[in-house]
Design an enzyme around this catalytic site. Sequence first.
Site, PDB file in Angstrom:
ATOM      1  N   HIS A  38       5.511  -2.972   5.577  1.00  0.00           N
ATOM      2  CA  HIS A  38       4.644  -1.892   6.049  1.00  0.00           C
ATOM      3  C   HIS A  38       4.904  -1.684   7.530  1.00  0.00           C
ATOM      4  O   HIS A  38       4.635  -2.568   8.347  1.00  0.00           O
ATOM      5  CB  HIS A  38       3.173  -2.227   5.813  1.00  0.00           C
ATOM      6  CG  HIS A  38       2.241  -1.198   6.382  1.00  0.00           C
ATOM      7  ND1 HIS A  38       2.299   0.138   6.028  1.00  0.00           N
ATOM      8  CD2 HIS A  38       1.252  -1.291   7.305  1.00  0.00           C
ATOM      9  CE1 HIS A  38       1.384   0.807   6.695  1.00  0.00           C
ATOM     10  NE2 HIS A  38       0.737  -0.036   7.482  1.00  0.00           N
ATOM     11  N   ASP A  40       4.015   0.514  10.659  1.00  0.00           N
ATOM     12  CA  ASP A  40       3.157   1.507  11.301  1.00  0.00           C
ATOM     13  C   ASP A  40       3.968   2.370  12.253  1.00  0.00           C
ATOM     14  O   ASP A  40       4.710   1.857  13.102  1.00  0.00           O
ATOM     15  CB  ASP A  40       2.048   0.811  12.085  1.00  0.00           C
ATOM     16  CG  ASP A  40       1.026   0.153  11.179  1.00  0.00           C
ATOM     17  OD1 ASP A  40       0.474   0.857  10.318  1.00  0.00           O
ATOM     18  OD2 ASP A  40       0.782  -1.060  11.325  1.00  0.00           O
ATOM     19  N   ASP A 162      -2.552   1.182   3.410  1.00  0.00           N
ATOM     20  CA  ASP A 162      -3.236   0.737   4.627  1.00  0.00           C
ATOM     21  C   ASP A 162      -4.315   1.678   5.146  1.00  0.00           C
ATOM     22  O   ASP A 162      -5.129   1.257   5.967  1.00  0.00           O
ATOM     23  CB  ASP A 162      -2.202   0.489   5.743  1.00  0.00           C
ATOM     24  CG  ASP A 162      -2.752  -0.391   6.849  1.00  0.00           C
ATOM     25  OD1 ASP A 162      -3.666  -1.200   6.562  1.00  0.00           O
ATOM     26  OD2 ASP A 162      -2.288  -0.291   7.992  1.00  0.00           O
ATOM     27  N   HIS A 405      -1.919   6.853   9.958  1.00  0.00           N
ATOM     28  CA  HIS A 405      -3.271   6.320   9.823  1.00  0.00           C
ATOM     29  C   HIS A 405      -3.725   5.481  11.010  1.00  0.00           C
ATOM     30  O   HIS A 405      -4.849   4.965  10.981  1.00  0.00           O
ATOM     31  CB  HIS A 405      -3.394   5.516   8.520  1.00  0.00           C
ATOM     32  CG  HIS A 405      -2.459   4.349   8.418  1.00  0.00           C
ATOM     33  ND1 HIS A 405      -1.227   4.454   7.820  1.00  0.00           N
ATOM     34  CD2 HIS A 405      -2.570   3.078   8.823  1.00  0.00           C
ATOM     35  CE1 HIS A 405      -0.627   3.285   7.859  1.00  0.00           C
ATOM     36  NE2 HIS A 405      -1.413   2.430   8.461  1.00  0.00           N
TER      37      HIS A 405
END
Length: 1493
Positions: A38, A40, A162, A405
């Site tokens: 993951h 970001d 997430d 996000h």
Amino acid sequence: MWLAVVFVLLFFGNVWANPSCNPGKAGMLNVHLVCHTHNDVGWLKTVDQYFYGSQNSIQLAGVEYILDSVVRTLLEDPEKKFIYVESAFFFRWWDEQTDKMKADVKGLVERGQLEFIGGGWCMNDEAAAHYNAIIDQMTVGLRKLNETFGDAGKPTIGWQIDPFGHSREQASLFAQMGFNGLFHGRIDFDDKNTRLASKTMEMVWQASQDLGDAAWLFTGILPNGYSPPHGFCFDVLCRDDPIMDDPRLKDYNVDEKVTDFVKAAETESSGYATDHIIMTMGEDFNYQSADMWYKNLDKLIRYVNARQGNGSRVNVFYSTPSCYLDSLHRANMTWPTKKDDFFPYASGNHTYWTGYFTSRAALKGHVRATNAFLQAVKQVSVLTGLGADPRLEGLKEAMGVLQHHDAVSGTAKQAVTDDYSERLDQGVDGAFEMLTEAYRKLQPGVETEESPVYCSQLNISSCSVTETSDSFLVTAYNPLAKPREHIIRIPVPAGTAYKVTNYQGNAVTVQLVPIPDSVLTLPGRNSNAKLDLVFNSGDIPPLGYLQFHVRRTNSRRILAQQMSSVYIPEASDQLEWFNQQEGSLALGMDTKTGTLKAIGVVRPSGIDMIKVNQTFLWYAGVNGNNSKEEWRSSGAYIFRPNASAPFPVSEGGAAKLKVIQGPVVNEIHQTWNGWVSQVLRVVPGTLLLQMEWLVGPIPIQDGVGKEVVSRLVWPDVNTHKTFYTDSNGREMIKRVVDYRPTWKLNNLEPVAGNYYPVTSRMLLDAGDNFKAAFLNDRAQGGTSLGDGHMELMVHRRLLHDDAFGVGEALNETAFGEGLVVRGKHYLLHSKFGDSICDFGCLHRLVGERVLLPPIISFTPTTATHHDWIARDNTKFSGVRAEVPYNVHLLSLEPLGGSEVLVRVEHQFQANESATFSAPATLDLQDLLADWDIVSAQETTLAANTLKKDLNRYQWKKSLFTKKISQVRCSIVCLSVMAGEGLLSLRWNNHRTSFMQVLSSLWDKHKYSDVTLACAGKFYSVHKFVLSTCSDYFLDIVENTPCTHPTIVLKDIRPQDLEALLNYMYLGEVNVLQTDLSRLIKAAECLRIKGLAVPDETPPQYPTDDTKTGSLVGAGSGQEMSTAAQTTKRRRTDDESSNSLPSPQRKKKSARTSSAVEATGDSVCSRDQQQEGESDGSGRESHDITTTITTNNNNNNNNNNESHNTSPTPTSTTPRDMHHTQDSIGEMRIKTEEQEEEEVKCEDDGGDGSEACLAALEVHLGHPDAPHQAKYDPSLPPGPPLLPQPYASQPQSFEEIVSQALPGPSGLQGDGTGAGWEGSRGKGGDMAPFHLQGFTQQMGPVARCEWGRQGGGQAASTHPSAAAPLGVAWAEGGVGGGTRGSQGSQMGSQVVILDDHHTINTTQPPPPHLQHQHHHHSTTDANHLSTSLERRCCQVCGYRGQDTSQLRKHLRIHTGEKPYQCPACQYSSAQSSNLRVHIKRHHPNLLPPLQSPP
């Protein structure tokens, strides 16, 4: 309807399916290992820092090394798989690769080893992102994947692991993009526990209520957030042991690891429905050394599968989400469904992730404004043939990053947020160059002029071009495909007049408006502008522009004409109205408090007034240390106020007013203090209120973080705890306070737990006569905590981190002070609509205009207005014909060459507007003026698949999805019955399911067959429930053959009845300790089991809890080490813990497990009234909430607990006590008779003292009295109460009877009713009819039919006759029966009205009933006469000093209100009350009052 249609002039290939999926083994538990990382797109580090791995002191993360390492490992072993999500990072890495590496990667994609999941430019937020921007960012990523890898690279799975809550619209968009499924990592911990227990972690989501099958999407909840099971993280960033498989080693651990893994797999499978489960093997920025992961996973697969030879049923293999979904699809199961969304998300009892809905409000506004700019530039690029320019792609990619996000959500570090803003500014600068080129192509005569300037600080009235230029051009581009008017505001210096000329050479009416003082003094504002030059643009063409020529003039006469009228109103007790032009929206201001109190539509007959209050308040954020759940702090993610009641933004709450009036706009400038101000703005001739707020610098010198809200209250509206919020700006979703549609909520955070994302608007709907919309210009958090409330949070400044990884407080500063934010709200009411454009039309069209405002630019010029008109193209439109008003042009952008992407949508939901929800027709040939469309092909929403080639999975869906909050281990137990060989099928959840059905009936008011009437309020309930919980009601129901009777309870307070109904339906009710005795007395009157009457011990059954075992997690009070929170917010998020269960939400308050028995006499009526009168006077400050619970829900409690006879006080944390101190009070709502009896004022002529008038205003049931419909947020939250259709003054008994009687009884106003004496006003007079005269000790043996004869004989007694309630029976009128005993028998009157007798209002009652009417009128007149002669009330024993006092007292029993207002329907029992009413509502009418005979 949302008939979204997408057209693209481009061809793509067929849908691709992964050919390399391992189907698993039949009869085995198949474990799909999904290797992922993951990444970001900015959070603790910037996008660039994350990609290159710089600033590793902040976080050890480098994306390019992840991709290098993974690709190399995949190329070495064709069995291995990996998924990747964020296209923004991938294509940055891709651009740096050699041709050979690109070819190798394409091979990995084609073989299914490397699979793209999600595929958007980022993993976007689902609360603060607008659907327009979500579609754009997804399109950027998906089209790049399609162009690079063809069909093989096309994602079919959404991967939102997430984001902090999940929107329904996000799922709808994925479905319309052709996705087959969606996976989430985070849901509310209680929701997750419930789903694990009921095996409903996977479902089919109805993501749109209007689109049908096109929006259904399979949705799964991942078991461990997106982490691996505990002990199986094999990354360089993890601390778990690797698999050491050399038996010679001392630390050999294969057996231990395999055993632990098998146990983890079996535990996970207990919460899922098939023999396939998914395990995510990866975390944040994992796989920088992919060999560590894959080497250990190879061993894990080998050793776990080896145990199959010893009987193990666990089968493990590499997989991907699409392969896993394919396995579920092949299972051919019927899946549960879901219709709501996953907001708000809570990871603990006190940890609601609702703060980020508003966090970094300035950035959220910046993103929304840039979205409008991007749409305009894309359109102009098509209209002028500029095509797909790299500068346009740069802005699209920057906007794509900002939908991440941790970007638009406002949850990144401050340095990263600054980088985000810089990216937007750079993208806008580059794209504005394209806009300049487009204008020059359309205006070849101005190439020698200076370039246009885009002033990005118009929101603070600052623009250097307009402040310094003697002449300049104003260009207003309209990005809507329909014409629109706009009020253009231009900052200019003071002391100068201006001449504005439109494209036709006509002078434009202008107004010079003073800039608010709070804007002039903004920190860092560098501008000499003191005024805004304001004018109405007129119609700006669709997809086109208008230009205006502006020139300074030194004329003092013109300056005087253009200057606004400015004055400061004097404080007054009277409502002062502003902007009273006909056809306009008038504002009613309280000049004493400086706040809005009413709005009104100015009609020829006067102002159609609507009461509404608006002000600003602030919540104090909890300053916790986050070491425990109950010490959670409010922060960037978390909203946690330390009290339910917010504080006024200034002492006393008063705001200073300045009124600005002129021909273009009228404004009221409100200033509460140095950090909160607002402009109320109305355009004459329009019905829209604009509220431009400015908040900051928020003061923190007191050491308290503050979260500021704008609150609207419509005081006369009952919304039944229900409101509506948009889903990413598109469809509306119903919200109910303290309620979740699919699971039972126990909310310990009554404010934060009821906050929802408001991306574009929130609505209230109280029926056809009241609908209201509160629109915003950026994403915010909002709620409706009380009836008629609308609350939006506008700004936050906090002093502590919430310990979810950001590592810094949300304390934004600029220029050495706290950040100042300015934004706009818009207010609409259903009365603003008409037959052409109703309320649904209004809020949709206004929302469209707010989303896409005109793009204003300025160009200095030396040309006169004559030369300008002669040489320039001053007006342009890019369409041949405007689109219908119910159609919205969502996208118009170039794809390269002559190919253009067009998205259009129907922007009205089904039944939202009587006119515009109808289907619409659009001719594409008329859409673009200078384009001839050669061919058009319909694609999916992301324009990467032809619609005709779409082949989505179809799923079997359950027809009925019950509320799953009570479902625990729904296993059908089989046992062999002795001697018969029969199977016994036992439904383990039979009792809980039935309880849930009762709760559903209570919530939705379905299948009701009896109505309770109490003080003018009506409650639709069920005979089954009433008779089960009360022998009193049982007797009535059994002896009353009516199909739908109405039972009138005269002396029971509505609050107590509502509490008792909650108790009967839900098994528990929250009640203040000070209210307990009164509630017990009411329960005694109605003989409620478990409260006043011991209930029977229910049979004992095995509990369901024993079957949940390990599925029920520990409480949420576990300690959280702050030292372990440096990696990722998940680490302290219960959802991502490596143990499957999540913590259980704590209950609101302590319970008593048995009936609470009241002592004393069972006297209900008079004693209860007297107690209610004394509650507010000598009451001690008890701040304890008691929950009363029926035995039925507590069968397994200890015996000693079952004998409790007193309430158990709530055990509260220190914060909980702060909630209650000085805030928990008693909301007293008295009947009008009680209020009038208590007010001690002179009833005869005379004005009375001001103190007397003030007391009357508080006690009487005036619509604007302070206690009416007032929400006290300090009161503990409880189960939803029944709606109360009649929220006005309580109806008297005679009014209820008159509404229910069939035919012209004399009570209904036609004057023909025999036997009813009096003729006051409209309808008969009840004065001589003594209602209490029909109180009897009699069993419920009456019949709801006309046939009963006689008038004076009481029925035979019944065991229920000992109840303290008298019963009067009304059969189409008021029934017979002799007067019962007085005194203690004065109780609640019960009237049974047959439902079919309430329908016919044309037939008079039979003669024998007319005779009864006359008989009892005479009888009660005699009682009245006797009472007057003796100066003693024959009902209750009251003695008056004279007949006048006694006459007033008797009106309490008769319900008589002889004093009628000459101007409205109000009537009163006392003349003084009528004087107060007239003085308040009709000050010009004060006729002399006549005393009644």
